[in-house]
Design an enzyme around this catalytic site. Structure first.
Site, mmCIF file in Angstrom:
data_model
loop_
_atom_site.group_PDB
_atom_site.id
_atom_site.type_symbol
_atom_site.label_atom_id
_atom_site.label_comp_id
_atom_site.label_asym_id
_atom_site.label_seq_id
_atom_site.Cartn_x
_atom_site.Cartn_y
_atom_site.Cartn_z
ATOM 1 N N GLY A 4 0.853 -1.194 0.000
ATOM 2 C CA GLY A 4 0.000 0.000 0.000
ATOM 3 C C GLY A 4 0.881 1.233 0.000
ATOM 4 O O GLY A 4 2.065 1.170 -0.372
ATOM 5 N N LEU A 5 0.347 2.349 0.424
ATOM 6 C CA LEU A 5 1.163 3.568 0.362
ATOM 7 C C LEU A 5 2.403 3.450 1.221
ATOM 8 O O LEU A 5 3.490 3.855 0.802
ATOM 9 C CB LEU A 5 0.319 4.772 0.760
ATOM 10 C CG LEU A 5 -0.649 5.190 -0.340
ATOM 11 C CD1 LEU A 5 -1.530 6.334 0.121
ATOM 12 C CD2 LEU A 5 0.089 5.582 -1.612
ATOM 13 N N GLY B 120 3.972 0.538 2.428
ATOM 14 C CA GLY B 120 4.864 -0.532 1.964
ATOM 15 C C GLY B 120 5.381 -0.271 0.556
ATOM 16 O O GLY B 120 6.574 -0.485 0.271
ATOM 17 N N HIS C 83 -15.809 6.800 11.817
ATOM 18 C CA HIS C 83 -15.948 7.913 10.884
ATOM 19 C C HIS C 83 -17.412 8.335 10.821
ATOM 20 O O HIS C 83 -18.286 7.498 10.636
ATOM 21 C CB HIS C 83 -15.450 7.460 9.509
ATOM 22 C CG HIS C 83 -15.186 8.579 8.573
ATOM 23 N ND1 HIS C 83 -16.155 9.471 8.186
ATOM 24 C CD2 HIS C 83 -14.050 8.963 7.935
ATOM 25 C CE1 HIS C 83 -15.621 10.351 7.349
ATOM 26 N NE2 HIS C 83 -14.348 10.063 7.185
ATOM 27 N N SER D 236 -16.696 10.445 1.848
ATOM 28 C CA SER D 236 -15.498 11.156 2.304
ATOM 29 C C SER D 236 -15.797 12.363 3.184
ATOM 30 O O SER D 236 -16.761 13.094 2.970
ATOM 31 C CB SER D 236 -14.709 11.619 1.084
ATOM 32 O OG SER D 236 -13.731 12.542 1.487
ATOM 33 N N ARG E 194 -13.445 13.800 13.742
ATOM 34 C CA ARG E 194 -14.342 12.661 13.530
ATOM 35 C C ARG E 194 -14.960 12.125 14.818
ATOM 36 O O ARG E 194 -16.131 11.755 14.842
ATOM 37 C CB ARG E 194 -13.569 11.537 12.844
ATOM 38 C CG ARG E 194 -13.192 11.916 11.464
ATOM 39 C CD ARG E 194 -12.278 10.937 10.809
ATOM 40 N NE ARG E 194 -12.028 11.423 9.458
ATOM 41 C CZ ARG E 194 -11.229 10.834 8.596
ATOM 42 N NH1 ARG E 194 -10.598 9.725 8.943
ATOM 43 N NH2 ARG E 194 -11.057 11.326 7.400
ATOM 44 N N HIS F 82 -13.579 2.800 10.795
ATOM 45 C CA HIS F 82 -12.904 3.290 9.592
ATOM 46 C C HIS F 82 -11.376 3.203 9.648
ATOM 47 O O HIS F 82 -10.714 3.131 8.617
ATOM 48 C CB HIS F 82 -13.313 4.751 9.410
ATOM 49 C CG HIS F 82 -12.621 5.451 8.294
ATOM 50 N ND1 HIS F 82 -12.876 5.157 6.966
ATOM 51 C CD2 HIS F 82 -11.683 6.437 8.278
ATOM 52 C CE1 HIS F 82 -12.130 5.932 6.200
ATOM 53 N NE2 HIS F 82 -11.382 6.697 6.971
ATOM 54 N N GLU G 59 -0.513 2.337 8.700
ATOM 55 C CA GLU G 59 -1.594 2.111 9.668
ATOM 56 C C GLU G 59 -1.276 0.943 10.601
ATOM 57 O O GLU G 59 -1.857 0.832 11.686
ATOM 58 C CB GLU G 59 -2.917 1.872 8.911
ATOM 59 C CG GLU G 59 -4.127 2.007 9.807
ATOM 60 C CD GLU G 59 -5.463 1.897 9.076
ATOM 61 O OE1 GLU G 59 -5.520 2.178 7.866
ATOM 62 O OE2 GLU G 59 -6.451 1.507 9.741
ATOM 63 N N LEU H 70 -2.771 9.066 4.926
ATOM 64 C CA LEU H 70 -1.947 8.984 3.708
ATOM 65 C C LEU H 70 -0.620 9.699 3.955
ATOM 66 O O LEU H 70 0.438 9.229 3.560
ATOM 67 C CB LEU H 70 -2.695 9.610 2.531
ATOM 68 C CG LEU H 70 -4.083 9.019 2.224
ATOM 69 C CD1 LEU H 70 -4.672 9.674 0.976
ATOM 70 C CD2 LEU H 70 -4.007 7.507 2.012
HETATM 71 C C1 LIG Z 1 -12.769 4.175 2.365
HETATM 72 C C2 LIG Z 1 -11.551 4.804 2.957
HETATM 73 C C3 LIG Z 1 -11.176 6.082 2.591
HETATM 74 C C4 LIG Z 1 -10.047 6.683 3.144
HETATM 75 N N1 LIG Z 1 -9.712 7.959 2.764
HETATM 76 C C5 LIG Z 1 -8.606 8.528 3.297
HETATM 77 C C6 LIG Z 1 -8.217 9.847 2.891
HETATM 78 O O1 LIG Z 1 -8.865 10.489 2.077
HETATM 79 N N2 LIG Z 1 -7.102 10.367 3.453
HETATM 80 C C7 LIG Z 1 -6.343 9.690 4.361
HETATM 81 O O2 LIG Z 1 -5.334 10.225 4.808
HETATM 82 N N3 LIG Z 1 -6.688 8.440 4.734
HETATM 83 C C8 LIG Z 1 -7.787 7.843 4.226
HETATM 84 N N4 LIG Z 1 -8.131 6.570 4.620
HETATM 85 C C9 LIG Z 1 -7.193 5.790 5.444
HETATM 86 C C10 LIG Z 1 -6.040 5.286 4.560
HETATM 87 O O3 LIG Z 1 -6.542 4.893 3.308
HETATM 88 C C11 LIG Z 1 -5.305 4.107 5.159
HETATM 89 O O4 LIG Z 1 -5.019 4.336 6.499
HETATM 90 C C12 LIG Z 1 -3.987 3.879 4.428
HETATM 91 O O5 LIG Z 1 -4.200 3.803 3.037
HETATM 92 C C13 LIG Z 1 -3.291 2.626 4.915
HETATM 93 O O6 LIG Z 1 -2.153 2.430 4.136
HETATM 94 P P1 LIG Z 1 -1.111 1.285 4.484
HETATM 95 O O7 LIG Z 1 -0.061 1.330 3.433
HETATM 96 O O8 LIG Z 1 -0.704 1.402 5.895
HETATM 97 O O9 LIG Z 1 -1.954 -0.073 4.369
HETATM 98 P P2 LIG Z 1 -2.833 -0.701 3.187
HETATM 99 O O10 LIG Z 1 -3.068 0.218 2.058
HETATM 100 O O11 LIG Z 1 -4.021 -1.312 3.855
HETATM 101 O O12 LIG Z 1 -1.926 -1.828 2.612
HETATM 102 C C14 LIG Z 1 -1.702 -3.038 3.303
HETATM 103 C C15 LIG Z 1 -0.820 -3.920 2.447
HETATM 104 O O13 LIG Z 1 -0.400 -5.024 3.232
HETATM 105 C C16 LIG Z 1 -0.631 -6.239 2.547
HETATM 106 N N5 LIG Z 1 -0.856 -7.273 3.557
HETATM 107 C C17 LIG Z 1 -1.625 -7.195 4.673
HETATM 108 N N6 LIG Z 1 -1.515 -8.328 5.393
HETATM 109 C C18 LIG Z 1 -0.673 -9.139 4.704
HETATM 110 C C19 LIG Z 1 -0.177 -10.444 4.936
HETATM 111 N N7 LIG Z 1 -0.467 -11.138 6.021
HETATM 112 N N8 LIG Z 1 0.629 -10.970 4.002
HETATM 113 C C20 LIG Z 1 0.974 -10.276 2.878
HETATM 114 N N9 LIG Z 1 0.554 -9.029 2.630
HETATM 115 C C21 LIG Z 1 -0.262 -8.472 3.537
HETATM 116 C C22 LIG Z 1 -1.803 -5.968 1.649
HETATM 117 O O14 LIG Z 1 -1.810 -6.865 0.582
HETATM 118 C C23 LIG Z 1 -1.509 -4.522 1.228
HETATM 119 O O15 LIG Z 1 -0.604 -4.531 0.160
HETATM 120 C C24 LIG Z 1 -9.275 5.976 4.093
HETATM 121 C C25 LIG Z 1 -9.648 4.695 4.469
HETATM 122 C C26 LIG Z 1 -10.790 4.116 3.938
HETATM 123 C C27 LIG Z 1 -11.220 2.793 4.431
#
Ligand SMILES: Cc1cc2nc3c(=O)[nH]c(=O)nc-3n(C[C@H](O)[C@H](O)[C@H](O)COP(=O)(O)OP(=O)(O)OC[C@H]3O[C@@H](n4cnc5c(N)ncnc54)[C@H](O)[C@@H]3O)c2cc1C
Length: 637
Positions: free
Chosen positions: A42-43, A45, A266, A284, A330, A401, A425, A441
């Site tokens: 994700g963002l 990783g 949220h 949003s 929120r 959320h 996160e 983000l």
């Molecule tokens: C609907 C929605 C809208 C949002 N809008 C906003 C916004 O506008 N602004 C903002 O700042 N935040 C927003 N958020 C929050 C934000 O999107 C997340 O907190 C953020 O994107 C999390 O990023 P991350 O890289 O930590 O994890 P994620 O994007 O959840 O990525 C997790 C990664 O880990 C991998 N993974 C997980 N477990 C395993 C495992 N056991 N083995 C292998 N791979 C694994 C997955 O495949 C994925 O690649 C929103 C959240 C939601 C639900």
């Protein structure tokens, strides 16, 4: 064990720069000798994997989706904060820092938050350079909008698809490194165990989700960027696949779990309509820039909204919080919605809803302007509810959320396990007890692009890491444990679906550890969850086999972990005898119904240590000091 956050000395605005200078470096030629595992694309990783590979490290990146581009980050809609002050409206690094510490109800680590605000500025430049199409004003400069908990406009956005566009930027950078052979990408691989050798994280065991093959991967450092655990509640705005397995298995290997009860609810989601639903949809927070939230003044008023005259409407956020109005944070907006609904003034068939009304904004700006800003969100709302939000107000309601809790990390983003870093996160983050909108983000990208590239070098350069192979006994043991668990789940052959257990767990968590919590309710949850877990291991039915793509099996493993984590969430909520941010204990509130903190006893991070199955975990504390933003009763009035 003492929790040493390793916060550098010196004035807050100099800490990070000084620390970057003092940290050890790995020279370019030596970087090639180190192998790093990044779980998550994700963002957080994706940014980390691309950046570390660009620096010269050998990276293996894992995700469970079919493409790194489908990580849950893609769902983020509203925007990303940065203290650029492009609007010249009084923003600064210090103000973003201040807003975040206050927004988190004085339960975050000041030094981390300050660094986050500093780095926010670089993130926008980085993403623009990658070609992320942020919204622009007519003259070509980047546009901003406002999010909750701030009185300035500092949120950068790409219509309602900010996460998607940012992830495409990170994904392109990642793909480049995959093309260059510096990143080996393992899609559809699920990490099921962390491997420790001589007290350090040295690798992982994964299951190939297509063939069922169990594989070991060795590294000098393991980074978890696996997202949040809000899906423990079953109904949430998260993508269905989001889970806690990676961090939970690390917890069971010795990584402390911090503040598990800090979950974010949220305020603007599409209300639940019945028992058939498997997820909830976010509307949003950006919509609160132009939408006005209201309910009828009269209890049980069932007239359609357009027949309720202006003077019979209660714009309760504008009334109660005139300074911030609809843009209160929120936690506060969610609680206020619950209060009006508890008073019998909720709207919609269940009464669990409030209006988010755009009629004023449409009159003022015209429908095309509103469509340009929020068109995709309006379309999504209409497709789900069959109601046209340009004509009738949206109905919204709070939903799970985000999780502010997560694995404990020090200033360097290292967990209590040496060599295990946690980003995005998945860590307990910089948001204290409540995250401000558009800051997730920012944090994920700060961690991935700008923090870990420095701190990992310091760890690698200062550690002795003898060569190990996957033939080491620790890997064999971990593989056997993963294999044994898969076989155990398949062998139960009971009568209840995995989903039925997950749904029941979610209901328990929402009822007793959701928007309002009490000691009595939490004790009830702490009786119900272990009983449900016991039943799960006796009577769950996992279809299919272990040697092919099997979603029932994948879900079963994740739900088994949620059944353990759910208990820790409630335990943490029970021990925290105060209200703060998203953690609202009914016993601790001000006469106006706001959260009442107990700074004397709870100005600390609670970090839980696993002590064995069936044993009570140990609660450790990291004291928090507020030298710059002094704790006060949060006021948005
Ligand atoms: C609907 C929605 C809208 C949002 N809008 C906003 C916004 O506008 N602004 C903002 O700042 N935040 C927003 N958020 C929050 C934000 O999107 C997340 O907190 C953020 O994107 C999390 O990023 P991350 O890289 O930590 O994890 P994620 O994007 O959840 O990525 C997790 C990664 O880990 C991998 N993974 C997980 N477990 C395993 C495992 N056991 N083995 C292998 N791979 C694994 C997955 O495949 C994925 O690649 C929103 C959240 C939601 C639900």
């Amino acid at each position: 064990m003492t929790l040493d956050a390793k916060v550098p000395a010196g004035p807050i605005e100099k800490k990070w720069d000084q620390h970057r200078f003092e940290m050890k470096l790995v020279n370019p030629a030596n970087k090639r000798k180190y192998n790093v595992i990044v779980v998550g694309s994700g963002l957080a990783g994706g940014a980390a994997a691309a950046t570390l590979a660009q620096l010269g490290y050998n990276v293996k990146c894992f995700c469970y989706q079919d493409s790194p581009r489908r990580a849950h980050s893609i769902a983020a809609q509203g925007g990303i904060n940065a203290a650029k002050n492009y609007q010249n409206d009084g923003d600064s690094i210090y103000r973003l820092f201040y807003d975040t510490v206050k927004g988190g109800d004085f339960r975050a680590r000041e030094a981390n938050v300050y660094r986050l605000a500093q780095i926010s500025v670089n993130i926008i430049d980085q993403c623009v350079a990658q070609g992320v199409p942020f919204a622009r004003e007519y003259g070509g400069t980047l546009d901003n909008r406002s999010f909750g908990g701030a009185q300035v406009s500092r949120t950068f956005y790409a219509r309602g698809q900010t996460g998607q566009q940012l992830l495409l930027g990170a994904y392109q950078a990642l793909e480049k490194q995959i093309g260059l052979g510096k990143v080996q990408m393992y899609s559809r691989h699920e990490m099921l165990e962390l491997v420790m050798i001589d007290g350090r994280a040295r690798g992982i065991v994964v299951r190939d989700m297509v063939t069922g093959k169990i594989e070991s991967h060795v590294a000098d450092d393991v980074i978890l960027a696996t997202g949040g655990y809000g899906n423990a509640f079953y109904l949430a705005t998260y993508a269905k696949g989001c889970n806690a397995t990676a961090i939970w298995r690390a917890y069971k290997k010795g990584a402390y779990f911090a503040n598990p009860c800090y979950t974010q609810i949220h305020p603007t989601c599409i209300p639940v309509t019945g028992d058939h639903q498997s997820k909830l949809t976010l509307m949003s927070e950006s919509l609160r820039n132009d939408g006005r939230i209201w309910v009828p003044k009269k209890k049980g008023d069932t007239r359609p909204p357009d027949q309720i005259p202006e003077d019979e409407r209660d714009y309760y956020l504008e009334r109660r919080y005139p300074a911030f109005g609809n843009l209160v944070p929120r936690d506060i907006a969610s609680r206020a919605a619950k209060q009006v609904s508890d008073e019998g003034r909720g709207v919609g068939p269940t009464g669990l809803g409030v209006y988010l009304d755009f009629s004023d904004a449409i009159r003022r700006l015209g429908q095309p302007v509103i469509a340009e800003k929020y068109g995709n969100l309006f379309d999504m709302y209409e497709r789900i509810t069959d109601e046209n939000p340009y004509k009738v107000p949206m109905r919204i309601w709070p939903a799970i959320h985000y999780t502010m809790g997560g694995l404990w990390v020090d200033y360097n983003l290292m967990s209590t396990i040496p060599g295990l870093h946690v980003l995005g996160e998945a860590n307990f983050s910089d948001h204290g007890a409540n995250r401000l909108g558009a800051s997730a983000l920012m944090q994920g990208l700060a961690d991935g692009y700008f923090v870990i590239p420095y701190t990992i070098g310091d760890y690698l350069a200062s550690s002795s890491l003898p060569k190990v192979g996957t033939d080491h006994a620790a890997f064999k043991e971990a593989e056997a444990s993963v294999d044994g668990r898969v076989k155990k789940l398949l062998a139960i052959n009971g009568t209840r679906t995995v989903d039925s257990f997950h749904r029941e767990l979610g209901k328990i968590l929402w009822e007793y550890c959701g928007m309002a919590r009490t000691a009595e309710g939490l004790k009830t949850a702490l009786e119900k969850i272990p009983a449900l877990r016991e039943e799960f291991w006796k009577s769950v039915r996992v279809l299919g086999d272990g040697a092919s793509l099997n979603q029932s099996l994948e879900k079963a493993g994740r739900v088994a972990d949620f059944l353990e984590l759910g208990e820790l969430i409630c335990r943490d909520a029970l021990e925290r005898n105060e209200s703060c941010g998203g953690h609202f204990r009914l016993e601790y509130q001000t006469p106006e119904g706001e959260a009442r903190r107990d700074d004397e006893h709870f100005t600390h991070v609670a970090a839980w240590q696993y002590t064995g199955d069936g044993q009570a975990p140990t609660r450790h504390q990291e004291p928090l000091a507020f030298e710059y933003v002094h704790p006060s009763q949060r006021s948005y009035k």
